[in-house]
Scaffold this active site. Structure first.
Site, PDB file in Angstrom:
ATOM      1  N   LYS A 183       0.847  -1.187   0.000  1.00  0.00           N
ATOM      2  CA  LYS A 183       0.000   0.000   0.000  1.00  0.00           C
ATOM      3  C   LYS A 183       0.882   1.237   0.000  1.00  0.00           C
ATOM      4  CE  LYS A 183      -3.591   2.372   2.582  1.00  0.00           C
ATOM      5  NZ  LYS A 183      -4.613   2.265   3.626  1.00  0.00           N
ATOM      6  N   LYS A 236      -2.164  -1.707  -3.959  1.00  0.00           N
ATOM      7  CA  LYS A 236      -2.958  -0.494  -4.149  1.00  0.00           C
ATOM      8  C   LYS A 236      -2.124   0.747  -4.056  1.00  0.00           C
ATOM      9  CE  LYS A 236      -5.572   1.613  -0.561  1.00  0.00           C
ATOM     10  NZ  LYS A 236      -6.266   1.615   0.640  1.00  0.00           N
TER      11      LYS A 236
HETATM   12  C1  PBG Z   1      -7.914   3.171   5.242  1.00  0.00           C
HETATM   13  C2  PBG Z   1      -8.061   2.968   3.782  1.00  0.00           C
HETATM   14  C3  PBG Z   1      -7.835   3.895   2.758  1.00  0.00           C
HETATM   15  C4  PBG Z   1      -8.205   3.275   1.582  1.00  0.00           C
HETATM   16  C5  PBG Z   1      -8.617   1.989   1.895  1.00  0.00           C
HETATM   17  N1  PBG Z   1      -8.507   1.805   3.268  1.00  0.00           N
HETATM   18  C6  PBG Z   1      -7.430   5.315   2.812  1.00  0.00           C
HETATM   19  C7  PBG Z   1      -6.088   5.704   3.211  1.00  0.00           C
HETATM   20  O1  PBG Z   1      -5.188   4.914   3.477  1.00  0.00           O
HETATM   21  O2  PBG Z   1      -5.925   6.920   3.294  1.00  0.00           O
HETATM   22  C8  PBG Z   1      -8.189   3.934   0.241  1.00  0.00           C
HETATM   23  C9  PBG Z   1      -9.174   3.422  -0.721  1.00  0.00           C
HETATM   24  C10 PBG Z   1      -9.446   4.300  -1.884  1.00  0.00           C
HETATM   25  O3  PBG Z   1      -8.831   5.353  -2.101  1.00  0.00           O
HETATM   26  O4  PBG Z   1     -10.350   3.923  -2.632  1.00  0.00           O
HETATM   27  N2  PBG Z   1      -6.644   2.909   5.727  1.00  0.00           N
HETATM   28 ZN    ZN Z   2      -6.285   3.921   7.737  1.00  0.00          ZN
END
Ligand code: PBG
Ligand code: ZN
Length: 315
Positions: A183, A236
């Site tokens: 991530k 992601k």
């Molecule tokens: C929470 C989370 C996020 C996303 C999924 N789980 C946001 C972040 O890390 O700021 C992002 C998903 C998206 O942008 O569609 N940790």
């Molecule tokens: Zn988060």
């Protein structure tokens, strides 16, 4: 005849069974609040949630990824691990009313913390180890409510091990962990933070999410999470990180899920609304791209529309 041959030699396909639809569930009543930066996406309160779930099931989509939006946030993110919090309630509702819907529960604190960070904070520092028991408690609460899969997205170190141990001890040895291992600290999450009202109040997430410059580091994160007991891996964002998806698929023999994130969705929707692109064509091309990169499943806000198009194609 050429068309038949083209169909026969087609290497990749997008199937509706592989789509996972993210759903935002908000505490409160009679809420169906559109997310401005994500046309077509709303937050739903429990009483209105079935409308969206009916659409999901009718479209043929069989899995949802749940995000909770609490009425009150606090520094410890208490709403995340409350047994009667919004996610356990939503999961119980789905278990009662929908027999054939796979429920994946996202686990993180940022939607529930007043400072908007994914972990506990003291004097501007993220407290990695102190956050782990809270993530574990949230995971157990969601499993107890009936979630099928636990998906930690916080990016704290060693959280998969903490969650696995807690799930096993609570008797949930059979519940898989879908880990957001790769991530990246990305600008593409902007619209999601509108949707979840979870933008960090100070600083950013760069101390715990990965540097977009680092592909090899992503593999190390995956290796670590698998060693700790992750069953499946999320990469992601997806579009700007196709190489990462592909590398994970080559290196590890586990299901890899592409998360087609909020900013990717927003860009497509904005361009389509202006008549600058052919939305259907672009969405299907993106989804097919994830498959070509090697992803097995795809988390996407386009899921319901894509499912409709896939059905049309079959006719
Ligand atoms: C929470 C989370 C996020 C996303 C999924 N789980 C946001 C972040 O890390 O700021 C992002 C998903 C998206 O942008 O569609 N940790
Ligand atoms: Zn988060």
């Amino acid at each position: 005849m050429n068309g038949i041959l083209r169909d026969m030699v087609r290497e990749n396909h997008v199937r509706v069974d592989e789509l996972i639809y993210p759903v935002f569930v908000a505490e409160g009543e009679n809420i169906c609040r559109p997310v401005k930066s994500m046309p077509g996406i709303c937050q739903y309160s429990l009483d209105r949630l079935p409308e969206e779930l009916d659409r999901t099931v009718d479209a043929g989509v069989r899995a949802v990824l749940l995000f909770g939006i609490p009425a009150h946030k606090d520094p410890k993110g208490s709403g995340a691990y409350d047994e009667d919090g919004i996610i356990p309630q939503a999961v119980r509702l789905i278990r009662e009313r929908y027999e054939d819907l796979l429920v994946i529960a996202d686990v993180c604190l940022c939607e529930y913390t007043s400072h908007g960070h994914c972990g506990l904070v003291r004097e501007g520092e993220i407290l990695n180890d102190e956050t782990l028991p809270l993530l574990a408690a949230a995971s157990v609460a969601y499993a107890r409510a009936g979630a099928d899969i636990i998906a930690p997205s916080d990016m704290m170190d060693r959280r998969v091990a903490a969650i696995r141990t807690a799930l096993d001890r609570a008797g949930f040895v059979h519940i898989p962990i879908l880990s957001y291992a790769a991530k990246f600290a990305s600008g593409y999450y902007g619209p999601f933070r509108d949707a979840a009202q979870s933008a960090p109040g100070f600083g950013d997430r760069r101390t715990y999410q990965m540097d977009p410059a680092n592909g090899r580091e992503a593999l190390r994160e995956v290796e670590q999470d698998l060693a700790e007991g992750a069953d499946m891996i999320i990469a992601k964002p997806a579009l700007a990180y196709m190489d990462v998806i592909r590398e994970i698929v080559y290196h590890y023999n586990v299901p890899v899920v592409a998360y087609n994130v909020s900013g990717e969705y927003a860009m497509v929707k904005a361009a389509a609304a202006n008549g600058w692109i052919d939305e259907r064509r672009i969405v299907m091309e993106n989804l097919l791209g994830f498959k070509r990169a090697g992803a097995g499943m795809i988390i996407t806000y386009h899921a319901l529309e894509a499912a409709g198009w896939l059905q049309e194609e079959r006719r």
